[in-house]
Design an enzyme around this catalytic site. Sequence first.
Site, PDB file in Angstrom:
ATOM      1  N   ASN A  25     -39.630  59.840 -15.111  1.00  0.00           N
ATOM      2  CA  ASN A  25     -38.915  59.621 -13.874  1.00  0.00           C
ATOM      3  C   ASN A  25     -38.414  60.120 -12.940  1.00  0.00           C
ATOM      4  O   ASN A  25     -38.230  61.189 -13.275  1.00  0.00           O
ATOM      5  CB  ASN A  25     -38.811  58.779 -14.657  1.00  0.00           C
ATOM      6  CG  ASN A  25     -37.906  58.460 -15.081  1.00  0.00           C
ATOM      7  OD1 ASN A  25     -37.126  59.255 -15.139  1.00  0.00           O
ATOM      8  ND2 ASN A  25     -38.007  57.391 -16.042  1.00  0.00           N
ATOM      9  N   ASP A 214     -49.740  53.627 -20.009  1.00  0.00           N
ATOM     10  CA  ASP A 214     -47.577  53.636 -20.197  1.00  0.00           C
ATOM     11  C   ASP A 214     -47.484  53.612 -18.669  1.00  0.00           C
ATOM     12  O   ASP A 214     -45.969  52.965 -18.774  1.00  0.00           O
ATOM     13  CB  ASP A 214     -47.544  55.287 -20.560  1.00  0.00           C
ATOM     14  CG  ASP A 214     -46.070  55.050 -21.166  1.00  0.00           C
ATOM     15  OD1 ASP A 214     -45.518  54.833 -21.453  1.00  0.00           O
ATOM     16  OD2 ASP A 214     -45.571  55.767 -19.875  1.00  0.00           O
TER      17      ASP A 214
END
Length: 339
Positions: A25, A214
């Site tokens: 991320n 996810d």
Amino acid sequence: MSSAKSPSTSPSIQICRIMRPDDANIVGNVHGGTILKMIEEAGCIIGTRHCNTQSGDRCVAALARVERTDFLHPMFIGEVAHVSAEISYTSKHSVEVQVNVLSENILTGAKKVTNKAALWYVPFSIKNMDKIIDVPPIEYSSPEVEEEGKKRYESQKMERFETKERNGELINPVSIPEPYTVGFSQSSLIHLVGPSDCTLLGFVHGGVTMKLMDEVAGIVAVRHCKTNIVTASVDAINFHRKIMKGCVITVSGRMTFTSNKSMEIEVFVDADPLVEAEQGKFRAVTAFFTYISLDKENRPLPVPTLKLEGEDEQKRFEEGKVRYLQNKAKRLAEKERQQ
């Protein structure tokens, strides 16, 4: 008639890969879906390899279930993921694979166990994908080890059946939702299944599906708490039907429960065949993902309380609370055994 070789000892493999920016991320935490995809790749390799150690039809191992998976430590960009997989039990038509994941800091040499997972595969013939192939047996270190494996097999078989029975529910959109409600954070992703997503037999790799799940669950978590988040655990993932190349899949996620420092998100995967449209849309995969909120120093933050609207949301919240307390009790019991 094919003749099988004598039982083999538990086969094992190890794969490793450095974590790159595309795997993480915006603050450098590797996506849980990236790790799940690597876990499934290792499981698929060893499962397929083992099931082709006998003469007869060549086959591909298809993912049928993933047991609850805990993310013990975060992994970061630049670290090396070491994924080791070992076959731990075989029934007539299924293979259990145990997978361990280590993260290695290549600058310091420090290693941490980040994940442990158990996956179940079913081998399908390449010539006829509706045909399930018999699985070659393995040798066990003791009768007790074999008996424990049999218990796990019977337990997951029953749970898969029970989950399939209650899978009719859809996630419906909510108009003009308020912050911290289920409708405010719920999210969906639509994906066309292409050749690169699929096995040799033309159905989707389980790891591809889990990565998408996810991603959606992570969006739900971020929308709810507006902070950095990481995957903490994934309850059992049940693969009810194969998703074929050319299907459009809709991955939907909604918040079901929040504790002080964790969020539980329910994720559904629905498949819509484009070519064989007469089959109709079907529920293919379901699971619960748990996330935690982190500050800039990667320390856990309190999670905003979920605002409930209606009896259905209250019921799902109470069911999530039961799962939360059960998993908490299991973690404490495991910690005591290790001391």
